[in-house]
Scaffold this active site. Structure first.
Site, PDB file in Angstrom:
ATOM      1  N   ASP A 427       0.874  -1.167   0.000  1.00 45.22           N
ATOM      2  CA  ASP A 427       0.000   0.000   0.000  1.00 45.22           C
ATOM      3  C   ASP A 427       0.917   1.224   0.000  1.00 45.22           C
ATOM      4  O   ASP A 427       2.102   1.095   0.291  1.00 45.22           O
ATOM      5  CB  ASP A 427      -0.831  -0.074   1.301  1.00 45.22           C
ATOM      6  CG  ASP A 427      -1.698   1.135   1.485  1.00 45.22           C
ATOM      7  OD1 ASP A 427      -2.266   1.599   0.495  1.00 45.22           O
ATOM      8  OD2 ASP A 427      -1.807   1.625   2.623  1.00 45.22           O
ATOM      9  N   ARG A 645       5.376  17.245  -4.776  1.00 49.24           N
ATOM     10  CA  ARG A 645       4.100  17.304  -5.499  1.00 49.24           C
ATOM     11  C   ARG A 645       3.868  18.757  -5.876  1.00 49.24           C
ATOM     12  O   ARG A 645       3.840  19.620  -5.012  1.00 49.24           O
ATOM     13  CB  ARG A 645       2.981  16.806  -4.585  1.00 49.24           C
ATOM     14  CG  ARG A 645       3.183  15.367  -4.187  1.00 49.24           C
ATOM     15  CD  ARG A 645       2.542  15.058  -2.851  1.00 49.24           C
ATOM     16  NE  ARG A 645       1.090  15.051  -2.913  1.00 49.24           N
ATOM     17  CZ  ARG A 645       0.338  14.086  -2.421  1.00 49.24           C
ATOM     18  NH1 ARG A 645       0.892  13.046  -1.839  1.00 49.24           N
ATOM     19  NH2 ARG A 645      -0.953  14.135  -2.473  1.00 49.24           N
ATOM     20  N   THR A 725      -2.579   1.413  -4.605  1.00 55.46           N
ATOM     21  CA  THR A 725      -3.014   2.502  -3.734  1.00 55.46           C
ATOM     22  C   THR A 725      -4.363   3.042  -4.189  1.00 55.46           C
ATOM     23  O   THR A 725      -4.718   2.950  -5.362  1.00 55.46           O
ATOM     24  CB  THR A 725      -1.964   3.638  -3.725  1.00 55.46           C
ATOM     25  OG1 THR A 725      -2.501   4.769  -3.071  1.00 55.46           O
ATOM     26  CG2 THR A 725      -1.566   4.030  -5.132  1.00 55.46           C
ATOM     27  N   ASP A 727      -4.924   6.126  -3.995  1.00 58.68           N
ATOM     28  CA  ASP A 727      -4.629   7.536  -4.226  1.00 58.68           C
ATOM     29  C   ASP A 727      -4.641   7.923  -5.704  1.00 58.68           C
ATOM     30  O   ASP A 727      -4.759   7.080  -6.567  1.00 58.68           O
ATOM     31  CB  ASP A 727      -3.253   7.861  -3.628  1.00 58.68           C
ATOM     32  CG  ASP A 727      -3.298   9.180  -2.889  1.00 58.68           C
ATOM     33  OD1 ASP A 727      -4.033  10.068  -3.342  1.00 58.68           O
ATOM     34  OD2 ASP A 727      -2.612   9.324  -1.865  1.00 58.68           O
TER      35      ASP A 727
END
Length: 1095
Positions: A427, A645, A725, A727
């Site tokens: 994960d 990011r 994930t 995400d």
């Protein structure tokens, strides 16, 4: 809003496997587009060939038949109830037309009645144990009786007793955990007021109150969903407008209303329903979506909620997404099971040969069975006992290892699996990353600010707001930013760095979806209304948003002097460094979606009336929206390489007329029935042109400690790592780079979103042309690929050095694990820390849970629980290696111990006219398998071929283990040869040297046998431990001491003479010396890889 119990049941809905009409992938793209009808005529990619008739039946067909019969019966017994949509009346559970499942969880495998049969079935489904049961039962038949009953029943009874106790303890623990969860109390609203009910007594239609009081604007609350989807940010949920307007809570019972909800399903990201109030004229209808729901396993983080229960028990989303815990069986156990079958075959062949040499005279069938029982020691019952005790010992060693503190072994049956892993599925959030965002970089095009230069930004902000207050513009009472309208219309003036920083920080402070939350210090409920007296001090404020990135940005603006102090649905307030409050009205918000990859907000400043449209988003989305510039693309690349990011921030000033025009068009688009989303997007896009680029921000999601070296270690060990994930794609790719999951020189192939067979076909062809590049794919595209091209997709993905699957649901994670198991036949390991990883952990051959911020759900469901990701390196390289190597040596040695005595029995019988008479009686046999050789043989669990430091320094050694060379038919065959050689020498030697009386054969051969066994243990050991030496001498001492009591077997006057001693020594020397010489030569001329390192 709907609320269901927080607890989960084990219950799974398997999707019907769709028939895959597979087509060859490498088909020309033109051919593909031209002929749609070709789908049916194309040849299948592979055909499962079935062996027919008897051969199929013997080669496992009987298993398939039995299995399908059992499945059929089970299906009839527990036919699943069809799930339907439902109508739920508010506060009236008795009005429900159907019976819904009880809201209780049950994780137990057995109940009182099924416990004994269940455990016995689990034990006797192994060939080994079933075989012993048959042999032990045969001893009740007088004509087949060979020795004493206790020699057969005592070991079998011991094995079963140990297993039952272990299972019973596990069951009781599970029962206690369930009971604790089911008896949690909740507040239920009734006509008579609030009452407390147990979680297991909640019914569909009940009104439940859930509270966690922070102050949030009315009609909404925040919830945490980390146990459901692994996302740790808070989600905003909204109440139904009609009930929100009721004056008092009790009025919920005076209205007549119901909720119509869709049938229970797996998807946690969507919900469709309607709310209807009947007692008004006209009736009120409101549509319900995911925004109005609270799923089970989510937690209310702020606000107080009254919800009507829609789904309970095994129909809740969290339970539908959880799979059954299966009984895991290690690969080593399966391999040993195969070897025992081979031994059984050898035993039967040997018995047939014996009877054939007798000439099939007399009752030969009975003699055949007697021989089978005589040779039953070929398959030693102590194999299971030794291996089970070994597994417990490895578990104890893992838990006692000081280098990996807090590690817990929850499934003691599979420690050897840790040494055979090929795929590691991990994960992201909370496992590889800490999920803590930190603002690292602000770039304005000409100048860049890092963590060490943030104080400069702070001084610029203080300065610009001080100037703004000292020269208030004529129209505004509160001196805010000087109006820039003049500048926008006139020629472009190069702005100073100070004003650009000011604009950028202000944009970041305004363009977000963050809400400041203040802990209310209310003694009684009344102060909640008095928000004015609330503690707005900085240390009492926490920020909540649906993305941790946004919180990091707002925290940063606070640190440089511009603080978000208040926000509701229509306005927000900022506090300047001097303590002055700036108010802004929120005119429109365009939320972030994974398609648009950006979010926008239109605000009107209270003091000046200026309307500004701010926008921030991913560089790919924003590059075409902002005015031309020459630095954005390059700087985004630089930041991404640092593992940050990035978000691009831009703004546009709007005049009153421009805004009014936009608002009219926007409202019209929102009311349209057809293509509503497209029309709304088009109106918003009309604003998103030629925006002024303000800045580029970089935020870092901090990795867990030592993630990079650990991933590198695992990669060098030949383990392929897949990151699964929930995400977003950008985030997942970013973390894959920064954690070095994808090494620096590797390309990343992002699999384009596909929605049908044609697109999947083209995209897979494009991917096939790439070499040595990591794959990034989203859950939806994966679903499409697996539906049509399962085999091809898995084949391509398995060749990748790393694979990242983003936007994965819990069920998809488990599905990927099963795919790898089916298509590669390699061992898989899943590691995660949230409730959304439980299915994956349970499906994998070896599940590892991390005790993290997301609770203990994963670590409780896992086979091994660790406290930090970095511990996995030592767990696999050191403990996995040792457990596998030791169990392999132990298993083969115990088999050798049985084969050597059976060889002696065969030689003895053949010399004495093939009589089915046992060579060693009663206690000699029991003693041989226990007190005389047990301790030295078991001390092999302390053996290690490589020091732990070496195993971690050279992870490449792990690759050898995955090939399974420590226990294979080759090594097994070598042990068979050794056993036959030694058994033959011992027996023939004793017969050649024996003195007239038969009793001396027993004495000489048995003593030589014991000595040979002890010497063979010494030969097998690679690293000596003091306990091994103790075990060797203790066993020898036991044997010598027992000679005094075994008068019925041994002639005590003979065993004290010289001839006895030299004969025993000579036989032992001949049986062991050649093996020592062979071992020495082998070490000299073809040493194993690890010995080269240790020398």
């Amino acid at each position: 809003m709907h609320r269901m119990s927080y607890c989960s049941f084990r219950y799974s809905l398997e999707d019907e496997p769709s028939n895959l009409d597979e087509m060859p992938l490498m088909m020309s793209e033109e051919g593909f587009e031209n002929d749609e009808s070709d789908y049916q005529t194309l040849p299948r990619a592979r055909v499962n060939q079935r062996q027919s008739g008897l051969a199929w039946f013997l080669l496992g067909g009987w298993k398939v038949l039995c299995g399908s019969c059992c499945d059929c019966l089970a299906h009839i017994c527990r036919r699943k109830k069809e799930l339907k949509a439902r109508t739920v009346w508010l506060g009236c559970p008795e009005k429900c037309e159907e019976k819904y499942p009880k809201n209780a969880i049950k994780n137990q495998k057995y109940n009182i009645i099924t416990f004994v049969p269940g455990v016995l079935y689990q034990q006797f489904k192994f060939f080994l144990n079933l075989y012993f049961l048959v042999v032990a039962c045969s001893q009740f038949v007088p004509s087949l009786k060979i020795g004493y009953l206790y020699t057969y029943w005592a070991p079998l009874g011991f094995v079963l007793a140990v297993t039952m106790v272990r299972e019973a303890v596990d069951e009781v623990r599970r029962y206690q955990r369930d009971k604790e969860m089911n008896s949690q109390l909740y507040s239920k609203l009734t006509v008579r007021g609030k009452i407390q009910v147990k979680s297991s007594d909640i019914q569909v239609g009940d009104l439940i109150i859930v509270e966690k009081s922070f102050c949030v604007f009315p009609g909404s609350c925040f919830i945490r969903t980390d146990q459901l989807d692994g996302e740790t940010d808070w989600k905003l949920k909204v109440a139904v407008g009609c009930t929100q307007r009721l004056p008092a809570v009790g009025d919920l019972f005076s209205i007549s209303a119901y909720v119509y909800a869709q049938k229970p399903q797996l998807d946690i990201h969507s919900f469709e329903g309607n709310f209807t109030r009947e007692d008004t004229d006209p009736q009120i209808h409101e549509s319900l979506s995911i925004e109005n729901t609270l799923w089970a396993s989510t937690v209310v983080a702020s606000g107080t909620v009254i919800g009507v229960v829609i789904y309970t028990g095994k129909e809740t989303r969290s339970v539908l997404n959880t799979s059954y815990a299966k009984n895991k069986v290690g690969l080593l156990d399966l391999e040993l099971n195969r070897l025992t079958k081979a031994l059984f075959l050898a035993q039967v062949v040997l018995s047939v040969v014996m009877v054939a040499l007798q000439g099939f005279v007399g009752p030969w069938f009975r003699n055949l069975f007697r021989f089978v029982v005589l040779f039953s020691y070929i398959i030693p019952i102590s194999l299971r006992v030794n291996l089970d005790m070994g597994k417990s010992a490895y578990g104890w060693m893992i838990m006692k290892d000081e280098n990996i503190p807090g590690t817990v072994v929850r499934t003691s049956t599979i420690p050897e699996e840790l040494g055979r892993l090929v795929y590691l599925l991990t994960d992201k959030t909370g496992t590889l990353t800490q999920n803590e965002m930190i603002f690292k970089r602000l770039h304005l095009g000409t100048v860049s600010y890092g963590t060490d230069t943030m104080d400069e930004i702070q001084s610029h902000i203080v300065q610009s707001y001080a100037q703004a207050t000292s020269q208030p513009s004529s129209g505004s009472a509160t001196g805010a930013t000087p109006s820039r309208k003049t500048q926008a219309s006139g020629p472009k003036v190069r702005k100073s760095v100070s004003s650009r920083i000011h604009e950028a920080v202000k944009a970041i402070a305004l363009c977000h979806n963050v809400t400041p939350v203040y802990e209310s210090h209310a003694v009684n409920g009344e102060t909640e209304s008095a928000e004015a007296d609330q503690d707005f001090s900085d240390d009492n404020r926490t920020y909540q948003a649906s993305s941790p990135d946004e919180v990091a940005l707002v925290r940063w603006t606070e640190s440089v002097g511009l603080t978000l102090v208040n926000r509701d649905l229509t306005s927000l307030q900022l506090k300047t460094p001097s303590g002055q409050i700036l108010s802004f009205y929120i005119l429109q918000i365009f939320p972030f979606t994974s398609e648009s990859k950006r979010m926008g907000i239109i605000v009107r400043e209270e003091s000046t009336g200026d309307i500004t449209f701010y926008m921030k988003g991913a560089d790919v989305a924003m590059a075409s929206i902002v005015q031309y510039n020459d630095w954005l693309e390059e700087e985004c690349g630089n930041m991404a390489r640092e593992g940050l990011r990035t978000l691009v921030v831009a703004k546009k000033c709007l005049s009153e007329e421009q805004y009014q025009d936009f608002e009219n068009r926007y409202n019209q688009a929102k009311l349209s029935i057809h293509d509503r989303t497209l029309k709304v997007a088009a109106v918003v896009e009309s604003l998103e042109r030629e925006m002024e680029l303000l800045c580029l921000t970089g935020v870092e999601d901090q990795l867990q400690a030592d993630v990079r070296p650990t991933l590198e270690l695992l990669r060098n060990a030949g383990i392929k790592i897949w990151m699964l994930t929930g995400d977003k794609l950008e985030t997942a790719t970013c973390i894959a780079k920064s954690s070095h999951l994808v090494s620096r020189n590797q390309d990343i192939h992002v699999f384009r979103p596909v929605s049908n067979r044609g697109e999947a076909h083209l995209e897979l062809n494009a991917f096939r042309r790439k070499h040595d590049c990591a794959l990034v794919i989203s859950g939806d595209s994966l679903e499409v690929c697996l539906r049509y091209y399962e085999h091809e997709f898995v084949e391509l993905a398995c060749q990748c050095p790393a694979v990242v699957c983003c936007r994965c649901s819990p069920t998809q994670k488990a599905q990927i694990v099963r795919l790898l198991q089916q298509h590669t036949a390699n061992r898989t390991c899943a590691i995660g820390d949230g409730g959304n990883d439980v299915s994956m952990i349970q499906a994998a051959d070896c599940g590892i849970g991390i005790e993290g911020k997301e609770g203990k759900q994963a670590s409780l469901a896992a086979d091994f629980s660790i406290t930090q990701f970095k511990h996995i390196g030592r767990l696999l390289m050191v403990h996995g290696r040792n457990s596998y190597k030791r169990s392999a040596a132990l298993g083969q040695f115990v088999m050798h111990r049985g084969m050597i005595i059976s060889t002696m029995q065969a030689v003895f019988s053949s010399v004495f006219y093939f009589a089915s008479v046992p060579l060693y009686q009663g206690f000699l046999m029991v003693g041989y398998a226990t007190i005389y050789t047990m301790f030295p043989v078991f001390s092999l669990v302390l053996d290690q071929d490589v020091k732990p430091e070496m195993a971690l320094l050279y992870p490449e050694l792990y690759k050898d283990l995955t090939k399974g060379r420590s226990l294979s038919f080759k090594t097994f065959f070598i042990w068979v040869l050794i056993s036959v050689y030694q058994g033959g020498i011992l027996m023939y030697g004793a017969l050649v040297l024996f003195e007239s009386e038969f009793v001396h054969v027993v004495a000489i051969s048995f003593t030589a046998l014991i000595l040979t066994e002890l010497l063979m243990v010494a030969l097998t050991i690679r690293t000596w431990h003091w306990l091994m030496v103790v075990a060797e001498f203790f066993s020898l001492g036991c044997y010598l001491a027992s000679l005094a009591f075994l008068n019925e077997y041994f002639d005590s006057s003979f065993i004290t003479t010289w001839p006895f001693l030299w004969k025993v020594s000579a036989i032992t020397l001949v049986s062991c010396l050649p093996l020592y010489i062979i071992k020495y030569l082998k070490r000299k001329f073809s040493p194993p890889s690890y010995s080269k390192l240790s020398s």
